[in-house]
Design a protein around this motif. Sequence first.
Motif, PDB file in Angstrom:
ATOM      1  N   GLY A  79      -0.362  10.330   3.795  1.00 10.59           N
ATOM      2  CA  GLY A  79       0.587   9.313   3.323  1.00 10.59           C
ATOM      3  C   GLY A  79      -0.155   8.393   2.526  1.00 10.59           C
ATOM      4  N   TYR A  80       0.222   7.859   1.657  1.00  7.63           N
ATOM      5  CA  TYR A  80      -0.422   7.102   0.756  1.00  7.63           C
ATOM      6  C   TYR A  80       0.475   5.626   0.116  1.00  7.63           C
ATOM      7  N   VAL A  81      -0.223   4.482   0.513  1.00 11.70           N
ATOM      8  CA  VAL A  81       0.251   3.108   0.190  1.00 11.70           C
ATOM      9  C   VAL A  81      -0.802   2.791  -0.793  1.00 11.70           C
ATOM     10  N   GLN A  83      -1.974   0.214  -4.387  1.00 15.63           N
ATOM     11  CA  GLN A  83      -1.815  -1.210  -4.513  1.00 15.63           C
ATOM     12  C   GLN A  83      -0.443  -1.750  -5.141  1.00 15.63           C
ATOM     13  N   THR A  84      -0.169  -0.854  -6.226  1.00 18.39           N
ATOM     14  CA  THR A  84       1.022  -1.340  -6.763  1.00 18.39           C
ATOM     15  C   THR A  84       2.389  -0.961  -5.987  1.00 18.39           C
ATOM     16  N   LEU A  85       3.324  -1.785  -6.515  1.00 18.86           N
ATOM     17  CA  LEU A  85       4.688  -1.711  -5.972  1.00 18.86           C
ATOM     18  C   LEU A  85       5.200  -0.222  -5.815  1.00 18.86           C
ATOM     19  N   SER A  86       5.581   0.271  -4.608  1.00 15.35           N
ATOM     20  CA  SER A  86       6.074   1.519  -4.751  1.00 15.35           C
ATOM     21  C   SER A  86       7.696   1.605  -3.906  1.00 15.35           C
ATOM     22  N   VAL A 145       4.645   1.225   3.935  1.00 10.90           N
ATOM     23  CA  VAL A 145       4.224   2.116   4.940  1.00 10.90           C
ATOM     24  C   VAL A 145       5.294   3.030   5.633  1.00 10.90           C
ATOM     25  N   ALA A 146       6.248   2.628   5.784  1.00  7.28           N
ATOM     26  CA  ALA A 146       7.662   3.447   6.442  1.00  7.28           C
ATOM     27  C   ALA A 146       7.778   4.634   5.440  1.00  7.28           C
ATOM     28  N   GLN A 147       7.866   4.382   3.967  1.00 10.55           N
ATOM     29  CA  GLN A 147       8.009   5.578   3.126  1.00 10.55           C
ATOM     30  C   GLN A 147       6.976   6.446   3.121  1.00 10.55           C
ATOM     31  N   ALA A 148       5.686   5.948   3.380  1.00  8.56           N
ATOM     32  CA  ALA A 148       4.305   6.889   3.541  1.00  8.56           C
ATOM     33  C   ALA A 148       4.399   7.819   4.764  1.00  8.56           C
ATOM     34  N   ILE A 149       5.194   7.219   5.608  1.00  6.70           N
ATOM     35  CA  ILE A 149       4.879   7.938   7.292  1.00  6.70           C
ATOM     36  C   ILE A 149       6.142   8.581   7.651  1.00  6.70           C
ATOM     37  N   VAL A 157      -3.530   6.725   3.778  1.00  7.57           N
ATOM     38  CA  VAL A 157      -4.458   5.907   3.053  1.00  7.57           C
ATOM     39  C   VAL A 157      -3.625   4.678   2.419  1.00  7.57           C
ATOM     40  N   LEU A 158      -4.431   3.581   2.564  1.00  7.28           N
ATOM     41  CA  LEU A 158      -3.845   2.480   2.388  1.00  7.28           C
ATOM     42  C   LEU A 158      -4.874   1.514   1.255  1.00  7.28           C
ATOM     43  N   ASP A 159      -4.598   1.312   0.200  1.00 11.25           N
ATOM     44  CA  ASP A 159      -5.409   0.810  -0.626  1.00 11.25           C
ATOM     45  C   ASP A 159      -4.905  -0.824  -0.834  1.00 11.25           C
TER      46      ASP A 159
END
Length: 264
Positions: A79-81, A83-86, A145-149, A157-159
Amino acid sequence: MHLVEIEGLVKRFGDIVAVDEASITIEPGEAFALLGPNGAGKTTMIRILVTLLPPTSGIVRVAGLDVTRYPDRVRRMLGYVPQTLSADPALTGYENLLIVSKLLRMPRNERELVIAEVLRLVDLEDAADRLVRTYSGGMVRRLEVAQAILHRPLLLVLDEPTVGLDPTARRSVWEALFALRRRDGTTLLFTTHYMEEAESYADRVAIMNRGRVVACGTPAELERAVPGATTLDDVFTALTGDVLESGGSFSDTRRLRRRLQRFN
């Protein structure tokens, strides 16, 4: 077996060496912080790990799989979060999650249950039907975070997951992340410009400077290893000759302001 293995990683952009013979390992279930001054190579390393950039040389593996040989299989474990808006501010929180679930090709009969679970986990149940443009900064980050999991990744992975957030919003993001760890044992790899986050939330820390990993260990181990150091901030300054500042470069600040303006 290590969950993440990075060995002798090099990434060049023309004559610029962004990552220079960097090596780290991350264990299953660990919370691992990657620190460094602006331009140290942190985001480049992360983008290689999540298969967005090819390495120039070196080895990068996730759960034993080489990221360059098996990128599709590696992505399914991540899962990847960024820096930029997702998240899309023109949609509701639920609609954002529904789109991601469809992109992940989740079976139709599982989507509603999975979305309900992650909304509870990140404490957004009551805001699920609101437009994301009405969310606070902390709520937006928790949605990302919810989108990534949704697919229960082995590694999240969180930048810079809390850059630009106030202390209360930052704490709410970390509460969601550690609820995830309790539920699934998820491994966390994060970068941050807030030293207290690394001290409070990371099991181990790696410090990068000019593309190299110059130190790695628990915050306590690093403080003992540097003469006169009493805090991780002291360690960072001694090893990099710099002070870790939040907010990043001018470009980082401009991107952050544009992101926040979308929610005004």
